[in-house]
Design a protein around this motif. Sequence first.
Motif, PDB file in Angstrom:
ATOM      1  N   UNK A 116       0.548  -1.220   0.168  1.00 19.02           N
ATOM      2  CA  UNK A 116       0.313   0.020   0.232  1.00 19.02           C
ATOM      3  C   UNK A 116       0.871   1.394  -0.036  1.00 19.02           C
ATOM      4  N   UNK A 117       1.829   1.228   0.778  1.00 18.66           N
ATOM      5  CA  UNK A 117       2.826   2.229   0.935  1.00 18.66           C
ATOM      6  C   UNK A 117       3.556   2.563  -0.507  1.00 18.66           C
ATOM      7  N   UNK A 118       3.891   1.531  -1.032  1.00 18.88           N
ATOM      8  CA  UNK A 118       4.719   1.531  -2.344  1.00 18.88           C
ATOM      9  C   UNK A 118       3.615   2.162  -3.646  1.00 18.88           C
ATOM     10  N   UNK A 119       2.568   1.700  -3.347  1.00 15.79           N
ATOM     11  CA  UNK A 119       1.672   2.442  -4.362  1.00 15.79           C
ATOM     12  C   UNK A 119       1.314   3.636  -4.076  1.00 15.79           C
ATOM     13  N   UNK A 120       1.392   4.217  -2.803  1.00 18.40           N
ATOM     14  CA  UNK A 120       1.141   6.035  -2.530  1.00 18.40           C
ATOM     15  C   UNK A 120       2.405   6.631  -3.236  1.00 18.40           C
ATOM     16  N   UNK A 121       3.705   5.698  -3.139  1.00 16.40           N
ATOM     17  CA  UNK A 121       4.849   6.634  -3.604  1.00 16.40           C
ATOM     18  C   UNK A 121       4.746   6.818  -5.027  1.00 16.40           C
ATOM     19  N   UNK A 122       4.181   5.624  -5.745  1.00 13.28           N
ATOM     20  CA  UNK A 122       4.077   6.066  -7.242  1.00 13.28           C
ATOM     21  C   UNK A 122       3.090   7.009  -7.670  1.00 13.28           C
ATOM     22  N   UNK A 123       2.269   7.200  -6.693  1.00 15.34           N
ATOM     23  CA  UNK A 123       1.168   8.222  -7.198  1.00 15.34           C
ATOM     24  C   UNK A 123       1.907   9.502  -6.716  1.00 15.34           C
ATOM     25  N   UNK A 124       2.570   9.748  -5.787  1.00 13.44           N
ATOM     26  CA  UNK A 124       3.421  10.970  -5.460  1.00 13.44           C
ATOM     27  C   UNK A 124       4.215  11.293  -6.529  1.00 13.44           C
ATOM     28  N   UNK A 125       4.852  10.172  -7.093  1.00 12.74           N
ATOM     29  CA  UNK A 125       5.916  10.575  -8.106  1.00 12.74           C
ATOM     30  C   UNK A 125       5.512  11.132  -9.443  1.00 12.74           C
ATOM     31  N   UNK A 126       4.265  10.443  -9.927  1.00 12.85           N
ATOM     32  CA  UNK A 126       3.489  11.042 -10.995  1.00 12.85           C
ATOM     33  C   UNK A 126       3.051  12.435 -10.771  1.00 12.85           C
ATOM     34  N   UNK A 127       2.539  12.614  -9.622  1.00 14.25           N
ATOM     35  CA  UNK A 127       2.300  14.203  -9.249  1.00 14.25           C
ATOM     36  C   UNK A 127       3.464  15.194  -9.487  1.00 14.25           C
ATOM     37  N   UNK A 128       4.517  14.541  -8.863  1.00 15.07           N
ATOM     38  CA  UNK A 128       5.654  15.385  -8.888  1.00 15.07           C
ATOM     39  C   UNK A 128       6.347  15.420  -9.972  1.00 15.07           C
ATOM     40  N   UNK A 129       6.312  14.473 -11.061  1.00 18.52           N
ATOM     41  CA  UNK A 129       6.699  14.630 -12.486  1.00 18.52           C
ATOM     42  C   UNK A 129       5.840  15.697 -13.264  1.00 18.52           C
ATOM     43  N   UNK A 130       4.736  16.012 -12.942  1.00 20.33           N
ATOM     44  CA  UNK A 130       3.934  16.920 -13.569  1.00 20.33           C
ATOM     45  C   UNK A 130       4.316  18.349 -12.749  1.00 20.33           C
ATOM     46  N   UNK A 131       4.318  18.618 -11.552  1.00 17.11           N
ATOM     47  CA  UNK A 131       4.452  19.764 -11.013  1.00 17.11           C
ATOM     48  C   UNK A 131       5.905  20.170 -11.203  1.00 17.11           C
ATOM     49  N   UNK A 132       6.867  19.291 -11.084  1.00 15.07           N
ATOM     50  CA  UNK A 132       8.477  19.827 -11.465  1.00 15.07           C
ATOM     51  C   UNK A 132       8.614  20.102 -12.856  1.00 15.07           C
ATOM     52  N   UNK A 133       7.997  19.664 -13.717  1.00 10.36           N
ATOM     53  CA  UNK A 133       8.281  19.572 -15.298  1.00 10.36           C
ATOM     54  C   UNK A 133       8.252  21.174 -15.538  1.00 10.36           C
ATOM     55  N   UNK A 134       9.074  21.790 -16.239  1.00 10.13           N
ATOM     56  CA  UNK A 134      10.128  20.930 -17.214  1.00 10.13           C
ATOM     57  C   UNK A 134      11.407  21.143 -16.585  1.00 10.13           C
ATOM     58  N   UNK A 135      11.552  21.655 -15.391  1.00 11.22           N
ATOM     59  CA  UNK A 135      12.801  21.909 -14.827  1.00 11.22           C
ATOM     60  C   UNK A 135      13.572  20.583 -14.137  1.00 11.22           C
ATOM     61  N   UNK A 136      12.513  19.569 -13.786  1.00 15.65           N
ATOM     62  CA  UNK A 136      13.033  18.552 -12.864  1.00 15.65           C
ATOM     63  C   UNK A 136      12.494  17.284 -13.635  1.00 15.65           C
ATOM     64  N   UNK A 137      13.225  16.221 -14.209  1.00 20.27           N
ATOM     65  CA  UNK A 137      12.622  14.853 -14.488  1.00 20.27           C
ATOM     66  C   UNK A 137      12.323  14.148 -13.382  1.00 20.27           C
ATOM     67  N   UNK A 138      11.254  13.352 -13.198  1.00 21.26           N
ATOM     68  CA  UNK A 138      11.057  12.403 -12.123  1.00 21.26           C
ATOM     69  C   UNK A 138      10.531  10.860 -12.583  1.00 21.26           C
ATOM     70  N   UNK A 139      11.187  10.139 -12.331  1.00 23.06           N
ATOM     71  CA  UNK A 139      11.136   8.864 -12.714  1.00 23.06           C
ATOM     72  C   UNK A 139      11.197   7.847 -11.729  1.00 23.06           C
TER      73      UNK A 139
END
Length: 262
Positions: free
Chosen positions: A159-182
């Motif tokens: 469950x915690x790992x799934x939450x991390x993936x959701x967080x990362x997807x949000x960060x990939x949008x919020x931090x673009x285009x300056x920072x890539x998140x994968x």
Amino acid sequence: MDYGYQGRVAVVTGGSSGIGLATVRTLLGSGARVALCARNEGRLADVAAVLKRDFGAERVLATALDVLDEAAVEAFAVEVAAAFGGCDLLVNNAGQGRISTFADTGDADWRAELELKLFSQIRPVRAFLPMLREARGAIIAVNSLLAYQPEPHMVCTSAARAGVQNLLKSLSVELAPAVRVNSVLLGLVGSGQWTRRFAEREDKSQSREDWYAALAARKGIPLGRLGDPEEAAAAIAFLGSPAASYITGAQLEVSGGLSRHI
């Protein structure tokens, strides 16, 4: 292999063993200067001594800290900036799995696992984000296939790992285009956790190779073996490199074909 890290600075959390250490060595081998952190001060000091011998003391910075300690992580970021002048890549690798079912996972265990998995991402990202933005850098999270393919005996971690993936997807949008998140999604990799489980095996006459092969067969891994930490490190190094400059919000499976989802 040269991933193009000459002149770049990388930070690796949980960098004193297993996949974290393999990643540190891969990045150093590709020309990066690397700052690593881990909780065990003694082990970190031993690892740092070997890394400095192999790659040069001026290219290695090692600091003992707990990534859940906000002040310590902020101080680490200041230390990295002073020593190396910035940060181009952040690899968030801290945090192991918890084996438990829903029935035997108490509230305190849930809180601890969720805090570890989420804040081991949140605190380093917050601390290093100004440098990453300036460098137009990248964040790579080391996560697990459990995020998409949960196991009943690892319900809390899944469950915690799934939450991390959701967080990362949000960060990939919020931090673009300056920072890539994968992220990399790991299956069964021969790290310290599996070494400890091998040591606890019932049949002590069984060799490590045979035990790992039996485990791979039992788990249904198509490639028929556990992964090596260096294979995970190669995926991390690629995603953080200039070769992956148009990749963000993605996850790369390193599982030997274990995944069953599309």
